[in-house]
Motif scaffolding. Structure first.
Motif: not given
Length: 65
Positions: A11-26, A47-54
């Motif tokens: 997942v991209t950083a944006a996708e991971a951040i969005d998923e965390c927000q769904r669980h009330d985690i900033k 930790m990032p794996i490939d060019e910023g993906d997680y």
């Protein structure tokens, strides 16, 4: 997305951040090493794996799935 698909996904950083927000985690990306961290505690989510993906497995593991 099904659970087992999420385990294998990257997942991209944006996708991971969005998923965390769904669980009330900033979450944000730490500039020094690109780690995805919880803003309030500084805990590393992934930790990032490939060019910023997680790893989807890392993100959902942190969320407690």
């Amino acid at each position: 997305m099904r659970y087992f698909d999420a385990l294998e996904a990257t997942v991209t950083a944006a996708e991971a951040i969005d998923e965390c927000q769904r669980h009330d985690i900033k979450a944000c990306v730490r500039e020094s090493d690109g780690a995805l961290i919880e803003e309030d505690t500084g805990d590393v989510i992934a930790m990032p794996i490939d060019e910023g993906d997680y790893s989807g497995e890392d993100v959902i593991g942190f969320l407690g799935y």
